[in-house]
Design a protein around this motif. Structure first.
Motif, mmCIF file in Angstrom:
data_model
loop_
_atom_site.group_PDB
_atom_site.id
_atom_site.type_symbol
_atom_site.label_atom_id
_atom_site.label_comp_id
_atom_site.label_asym_id
_atom_site.label_seq_id
_atom_site.Cartn_x
_atom_site.Cartn_y
_atom_site.Cartn_z
ATOM 1 N N UNK A 319 0.932 -1.306 -0.012
ATOM 2 C CA UNK A 319 0.064 0.193 -0.071
ATOM 3 C C UNK A 319 0.772 1.176 0.266
ATOM 4 N N UNK A 320 0.413 2.329 -0.716
ATOM 5 C CA UNK A 320 1.058 3.595 -0.781
ATOM 6 C C UNK A 320 0.985 4.475 0.573
ATOM 7 N N UNK A 321 1.676 4.289 1.444
ATOM 8 C CA UNK A 321 1.653 5.327 2.719
ATOM 9 C C UNK A 321 3.049 5.864 3.066
ATOM 10 N N UNK A 322 3.119 6.881 3.717
ATOM 11 C CA UNK A 322 4.447 7.524 4.029
ATOM 12 C C UNK A 322 5.241 6.378 5.328
ATOM 13 N N UNK A 323 6.296 6.399 5.044
ATOM 14 C CA UNK A 323 6.995 5.642 6.154
ATOM 15 C C UNK A 323 7.057 6.653 7.518
ATOM 16 N N UNK A 324 6.318 5.999 8.380
ATOM 17 C CA UNK A 324 6.253 6.789 9.482
ATOM 18 C C UNK A 324 6.145 5.927 10.927
ATOM 19 N N UNK A 325 6.266 6.503 11.971
ATOM 20 C CA UNK A 325 6.161 5.654 13.453
ATOM 21 C C UNK A 325 5.403 4.635 13.655
ATOM 22 N N UNK A 326 4.126 4.922 12.823
ATOM 23 C CA UNK A 326 3.088 3.872 13.030
ATOM 24 C C UNK A 326 3.563 2.416 12.594
ATOM 25 N N UNK A 327 4.479 2.469 11.614
ATOM 26 C CA UNK A 327 5.118 1.105 11.081
ATOM 27 C C UNK A 327 5.512 0.318 12.371
ATOM 28 N N UNK A 328 5.906 0.909 13.166
ATOM 29 C CA UNK A 328 6.561 -0.013 14.384
ATOM 30 C C UNK A 328 5.796 0.009 15.724
ATOM 31 N N UNK A 329 4.334 0.350 15.474
ATOM 32 C CA UNK A 329 3.643 0.418 16.749
ATOM 33 C C UNK A 329 3.326 -1.232 17.189
ATOM 34 N N UNK A 330 3.114 -2.019 16.053
ATOM 35 C CA UNK A 330 2.731 -3.599 16.330
ATOM 36 C C UNK A 330 3.983 -4.331 16.688
ATOM 37 N N UNK A 331 5.188 -3.538 16.561
ATOM 38 C CA UNK A 331 6.343 -4.380 16.605
ATOM 39 C C UNK A 331 7.091 -4.385 18.133
ATOM 40 N N UNK A 332 7.422 -5.018 18.539
ATOM 41 C CA UNK A 332 8.526 -5.257 19.733
ATOM 42 C C UNK A 332 9.835 -5.834 19.284
ATOM 43 N N UNK A 333 10.799 -4.816 19.313
ATOM 44 C CA UNK A 333 12.128 -5.351 19.099
ATOM 45 C C UNK A 333 13.002 -5.507 20.418
ATOM 46 N N UNK A 334 13.621 -6.938 20.350
ATOM 47 C CA UNK A 334 14.347 -7.275 21.586
ATOM 48 C C UNK A 334 15.845 -7.506 21.234
#
Length: 588
Positions: A319-334
């Motif tokens: 989908x055509x969306x801007x790269x933004x902080x919302x992309x990482x909301x569902x992601x937890x990085x350890x």
């Protein structure tokens, strides 16, 4: 200023409008920076990024600049907010490059400007720009030393400098941080071309100001409440898109557990385990098992890891969306502590930003079974002069830096592309005409590297060949990967060829290269493989031949008709600053 979450759903037309308006702000900042800068690195190679940030420091929108910059710039903005708090005032501009403060590596200098509401005098946005500066001091010209073992050898480190205080440019502070402090470390020099760096920093400041003017114009058109409401909607849209992606991955793969491992050329593993919660559309990315901090410079700051992950999430979205902080909301990085992805405060990091980041991307995309490996390298070349004499006095000099393209990996339904910058880098290469005019070098060869791509049902792309001749003696350094471990193929596809760096050295009597009894063979240049990471003083007439890796293939070659030609969706067209100038002139 706190952002109030909207109570109602967004108007789809306004959502698209605001997404494009926010992106246009970043694009205009980028055009301003390119037009007002003077260095080859920023003006021609476009090694910079501009973006718009929320008052809490989250990325709102960006233009398609350098992915490795954009994901980590949010860390830099938030660090400065925490450091300065409410001390910031209209007319202040902050400068930072420290990996400890959200930076990537030291040559990438970030300029951050708060945007204040005219009525309440509260911060409503931040504009920020990050540019790679060709030299900021350190032990070698170009400030990307292949041999660095601590951050002090890589140049000036700036945690925070108010480069503009209430509208006044702090030239004294700039020279103190960029020239005087780096030279205090044994063997290191201050910035070798401070005038160019100062000019480009002023261009970054001007670009940020351009962004402020444009975002205030949007606020005047729609009201601050509406603008910030749709800023939140855009982030939520990105979040929901990633959640849908994660659910689709489980449905298509039949499992919620993914894993992958790949290795740096020194054998250090980068290991990833992904656990997806299908119900929530969330995932945990755990890098446990990744190798410990390395003595060299392939350590990657935490902000770089997040940049690589947010890039992968956005790249896998259809989908055509801007790269933004919302992309990482569902992601937890350890990230395991004391690993090369969470290095100590003084660890060398210049290679982690440009090389290890590529391997992180390779591992994430491998775990998600997205595509075969691309070249996995940026082939960082630096050369120049200057430093200190035997008495420790500074010698004026200069530095040049570029990254060299390679092949991208094939995927299910497409061939890889040949001779492109891949994944976290999105720069141009220096135009041959500009390079030869400004620096004492000649380019003998620059083209594709036939046969370097991995074969498959869908082939990878070929790497590139670039051969330099140096017209005077100078220090030359190469920082590269995929010289001992090939870019992998997937689904039965073949790996691509590894890269190679060859010094073609002229024979000289003073070097002992010419024996007393000589033959024609004895007078021919020596071909010396200098490995993936080396710094060499090359004499007049010496050449450096860089052969970059290709991209891996996808699918077994016998699964379908083997394509042997590089078929692209679009015909080749001239690109670069000369082509743009010609196009602009034709438009008059």
């Amino acid at each position: 200023m706190a952002v109030t979450k909207p109570s109602s759903g967004p108007d789809p037309i306004l959502l698209t409008l605001f997404a494009n308006r926010f992106m246009s702000v970043a694009e205009a900042m980028g055009r301003s920076l390119q037009q007002t800068s003077i260095s080859t690195n920023i003006k021609e190679r476009l090694d910079f990024s501009c973006a718009l940030f929320a008052p809490d420091g989250d990325l709102v929108a960006n233009a398609p600049f350098i992915p490795i910059h954009l994901g980590s710039m949010s860390f830099a903005v938030k660090y400065q907010m925490k450091l300065h708090g409410k001390e910031l005032k209209d007319g202040d501009v902050l400068m930072t490059n420290s990996p400890h403060a959200g930076g990537s590596h030291l040559p990438d200098i970030t300029i951050i400007t708060p945007v204040f509401d005219k009525g309440t005098n509260e911060i409503i946005f931040f504009t920020a720009s990050r540019g790679h500066h060709a030299d900021i001091g350190g032990i070698l010209p170009g400030s990307m030393p292949p041999t660095s073992v601590n951050i002090f050898e890589e140049g000036a480190e700036i945690v925070s400098l108010k480069i503009v205080d209430g509208g006044m440019f702090d030239k004294k502070g700039l020279y103190e941080y960029m020239v005087e402090k780096p030279a205090q470390y044994p063997g290191s020099s201050g910035c070798r071309n401070i005038k160019d760096v100062e000019s480009d920093l002023k261009a970054q400041i001007a670009a940020n100001h351009k962004g402020i003017q444009l975002i205030r114009a949007i606020v005047d058109d729609y009201s601050l409440e509406t603008v910030q409401e749709y800023m939140y909607h855009i982030r939520t849209n990105a979040e929901n898109s990633v959640r849908s992606l994660l659910r689709d991955v489980v449905k298509q793969s039949g499992t919620n557990l993914l894993s992958a491992v790949d290795y740096l050329d020194d054998g250090s593993p980068i290991q990833l385990k992904v656990e997806i919660n299908e119900e929530e559309g969330s995932a945990v990315l755990d890098f446990e098992g990744t190798g410990c901090e390395v003595r060299g410079n392939l350590n990657a700051p935490i902000s770089v890891v997040h940049s690589a992950v947010i890039y992968c999430m956005r790249a896998m979205l259809n989908v055509d969306i801007p790269l933004n902080a919302g992309c990482l909301v569902p992601i937890e990085i350890k990230i395991p502590k004391k690993s090369l992805l969470s290095p100590s405060r003084t660890a060398a990091v210049c290679g982690g930003n440009v090389l290890t980041s590529q391997r992180i991307v390779d591992v994430v995309l491998k775990a998600f079974h997205a595509c075969a490996a691309s070249q996995g390298c940026t082939n960082n070349l630096t050369f120049g002069t200057g430093g200190k004499d035997k008495n420790g006095a500074a010698i004026a000099g200069w530095g040049y830096y570029e990254t060299i393209a390679g092949g991208s990996g094939g995927g299910s339904g497409w061939h890889g592309t040949s001779g492109v910058h891949t994944h976290i880098t999105n720069t141009r290469i220096g135009d041959v005409e500009i390079l030869e005019r400004r620096y004492p070098v000649l380019i003998h060869r620059f083209g594709l590297r036939p046969g370097s791509a991995g074969k498959g049902k869908w082939n990878g792309g070929d790497g590139a060949i670039r051969e330099f001749e140096f017209m005077q003696g100078m220090q030359v350094s190469i920082l590269s990967e995929r010289r001992t471990r090939a870019p992998y193929g997937m689904a039965g596809g073949e790996p691509a060829m590894m890269g190679r760096n060859t010094w073609i050295k002229q024979r000289r009597a003073e070097d002992g290269d010419i024996p007393e009894e000589t033959s024609e063979e004895d007078l021919r240049p020596r071909h010396i493989n200098i490995g993936g990471k080396a710094t060499v003083f090359m004499g007049k007439g010496d050449r450096l031949l860089i052969e970059t890796p290709g991209g891996g293939g996808w699918g077994r070659p016998d699964e379908g008709q083997l394509e042997t030609t590089d078929k692209r969706k679009h015909p080749w067209e001239a690109r670069g600053s000369f082509a743009e100038r010609a196009a602009a002139q034709a438009g008059f």
